[in-house]
Enzyme design. Structure first.
Site, mmCIF file in Angstrom:
data_model
loop_
_atom_site.group_PDB
_atom_site.id
_atom_site.type_symbol
_atom_site.label_atom_id
_atom_site.label_comp_id
_atom_site.label_asym_id
_atom_site.label_seq_id
_atom_site.Cartn_x
_atom_site.Cartn_y
_atom_site.Cartn_z
ATOM 1 N N THR A 96 0.839 -1.212 0.000
ATOM 2 C CA THR A 96 0.000 0.000 0.000
ATOM 3 C C THR A 96 0.870 1.257 0.000
ATOM 4 O OG1 THR A 96 -1.592 -1.254 1.297
ATOM 5 C CG2 THR A 96 -1.904 1.125 1.236
ATOM 6 N N GLY A 115 -4.256 2.224 -2.633
ATOM 7 C CA GLY A 115 -4.646 1.215 -1.651
ATOM 8 C C GLY A 115 -5.349 0.055 -2.322
ATOM 9 N N LEU A 169 -1.508 -12.098 -0.367
ATOM 10 C CA LEU A 169 -2.726 -11.609 0.295
ATOM 11 C C LEU A 169 -3.729 -12.743 0.492
ATOM 12 C CD1 LEU A 169 -3.284 -8.116 -1.408
ATOM 13 C CD2 LEU A 169 -2.166 -8.626 0.764
ATOM 14 N N ALA A 215 -2.727 -14.480 3.629
ATOM 15 C CA ALA A 215 -3.005 -13.705 4.848
ATOM 16 C C ALA A 215 -4.510 -13.593 5.089
ATOM 17 C CB ALA A 215 -2.376 -12.323 4.721
ATOM 18 N N GLN A 257 -35.559 -11.301 27.170
ATOM 19 C CA GLN A 257 -35.611 -11.837 25.797
ATOM 20 C C GLN A 257 -34.719 -11.046 24.839
ATOM 21 O OE1 GLN A 257 -39.772 -11.897 24.819
ATOM 22 N NE2 GLN A 257 -40.198 -13.630 26.148
ATOM 23 N N GLY A 311 -23.318 -2.392 28.661
ATOM 24 C CA GLY A 311 -23.717 -1.102 29.212
ATOM 25 C C GLY A 311 -22.529 -0.152 29.297
ATOM 26 N N GLU A 359 -6.123 -5.831 3.916
ATOM 27 C CA GLU A 359 -6.154 -7.070 3.108
ATOM 28 C C GLU A 359 -7.384 -7.107 2.211
ATOM 29 O OE1 GLU A 359 -3.801 -9.399 3.213
ATOM 30 O OE2 GLU A 359 -2.681 -8.719 4.973
#
Ligand code: FAD
Length: 429
Positions: A176, A181, A284, A287, A324, A384, A408
């Site tokens: 990159t 990119g 790539l 990976a 629920q 929370g 990637e």
């Protein structure tokens, strides 16, 4: 005295009061006691469809070894490193010890010689600890060792592979660039040949490990616009690797730029069997395969934290896990983890038989990154207020996954890869 004449005196008193040195109030202690609703050592790996039954004892042992390493050595320190934005260098020898650097490469070069499924499970367990640590190992194994093994000379293999496997050398991968990119075919980094020497000029960005690396695998275009790979020692004249500090993600990892200013390397530093973009793209694929498994480790950590919390946290006189709406979140999580586990298992068996296609990896990378990110976000909400603190690992995983979904190949890029595969139509341009 008239009211007006009192005012200057009052102002003087106020100014005097501000000028007087005030003793600082005692700093209240930060509460660092462990949370009451979650214990990392009580982790229960979700295995809803009994996938363990498909694994050999040897593979389960490898997975359990990394699981124990993460519980005992990673989890106790990782939050602090992420808070301080520091890489836990002390863990690097343990990565080598547990075979996390090049697990599938042949033993003769220091690799583990393990199966693709064993490798995937090792990455899963490591990323349960932190995506940054898995990134370190993925870059080493898939983006540096793999291309040396596949495209390098015997001398390059002997020089670098055992040292990288033992963590005596650290590597990084420079594809990159600041302006390039998702479309690496537009790369601007250049390699000019002068006799037996190559001169490299360019700028790589977002290179994991670079500022602590000994060797950078740099992809550059030659004078005929052919993409070639070079093993560049980072102490060569003209190489600099400034760290990218300003990130909210992967804070316990190192990401840097690699600036190449007239860097001279001998022809023996070129990977002779890598020609064209298929060189870096094949790395790539390796990976990305590890990422498919790793992200599910992060998702498992978030799910199990939320599950424990839901069982132990009480509101309205009962555990929140009894509501629920909370159960629906947990069921969604276990459902998506189970689907991703099955996807990974099948992908692993295809890889093992040599029939896995890059597009199949794209589908799993796309699905599993998105799944893990959504699980992390949902788990964060279940915790929370405390969910935004470093008392729990969830927000760290969530922020890390924002990078993993991007690097990637972004979510969109993998959509277009699979889109082209199923329609035969290229939607990239
Ligand atoms: P861009 O390509 O500019 O994309 C921006 C947006 O546009 C994205 O949403 C993308 O999906 C979208 N987009 C682009 N093209 C299309 C299209 N045709 N259609 C629809 N949407 C499109 N790189 C390395 O070489 N080595 C490393 O070790 C490395 N490590 C990294 C570590 C981290 C933490 C990060 C964040 C990145 C790393 N990368 C590394 C770079 C990473 O691979 C790139 O960030 C990624 O490929 C995206 O490129 P970009 O950031 O330039 O985004």
């Amino acid at each position: 005295m008239a009211r007006g004449s009192q005012r200057p005196f009052a102002i003087f008193l106020v100014l005097f009061a501000f000028a007087m040195p005030h003793p600082a109030p005692p700093e209240p202690e930060t509460d660092r006691s462990p949370p009451e609703t979650w214990r990392p050592e009580a982790f229960e790996a979700p295995d809803y469809y009994a996938l363990d039954e498909l694994l050999s004892e040897e593979v389960k042992d490898l997975r359990d070894e990394v699981r124990a390493f993460v519980t005992n050595e990673v989890e106790p320190i990782i939050e602090e490193h992420a808070q301080e934005a520091s890489f836990p260098h002390q863990l690097i020898p343990a990565f080598a010890e547990h075979g996390l650097l090049g697990p599938t490469l042949p033993a003769e070069y220091g690799g583990g010689g393990h199966s693709s499924i064993a490798y995937g499970l090792m990455m899963q367990e490591l990323e349960r600890g932190d995506s940054g640590l898995r990134s370190f190992c993925s870059v080493t194994g898939s983006l540096v060792m793999y291309p040396i093994w596949r495209y390098g000379t015997e001398a390059q293999k002997e020089r670098w592979l055992p040292a990288l496997a033992r963590a005596e050398a650290i590597g990084c991968f420079g594809l990159t660039e600041p302006n390039v990119g998702s479309n690496p075919s537009d790369m601007e980094t250049r390699a000019r040949r002068e006799g037996d020497t190559w001169v490299l000029d360019g700028h790589k960005r977002w290179s994991t490990n670079a500022s602590m690396a000994d060797v950078a695998l740099i992809w550059a275009k030659d004078e005929d616009d052919v993409v070639r790979g070079f093993l560049v020692e980072t102490d060569r004249e003209g190489v600099s690797t400034p760290t990218i500090d300003e990130t909210w993600s992967l804070r316990a990892a190192v990401t840097s730029e690699v600036v190449l200013d007239g860097v001279q390397v001998p022809d023996s530093a070129r990977l002779p069997h890598a020609e064209g973009l298929k060189g870096p793209l094949s790395c790539l694929t390796q990976a990305r395969y590890g990422i498919c498994w790793g992200t599910i480790g992060a998702a498992m950590a978030c799910y199990d934290t939320a599950r424990q919390h839901a069982q132990n946290r009480e509101q309205f006189g009962q555990p929140i896990g009894g509501f629920q709406l909370m159960q629906e979140r947990l069921v969604d999580m276990v459902q998506e983890i189970t689907k991703a586990q099955l996807l990974n298992w099948r992908l692993g068996t295809l890889k093992e038989t040599g029939t896995m296609r890059p597009q199949q990896v794209s589908l799993a990378k796309r699905n599993n990154c998105q799944t893990a990110l959504e699980i992390a976000r949902s788990a964060r909400q279940m915790l929370g207020g405390n969910g935004v603190t470093s008392m729990y690992p969830v927000m760290r995983h969530m922020n890390n996954l924002e990078s993993v979904v991007t690097y990637e190949g972004t979510h969109e890029v993998h959509t277009l890869i699979v889109g082209e595969d199923v329609t035969g139509l290229n939607a990239f341009t």
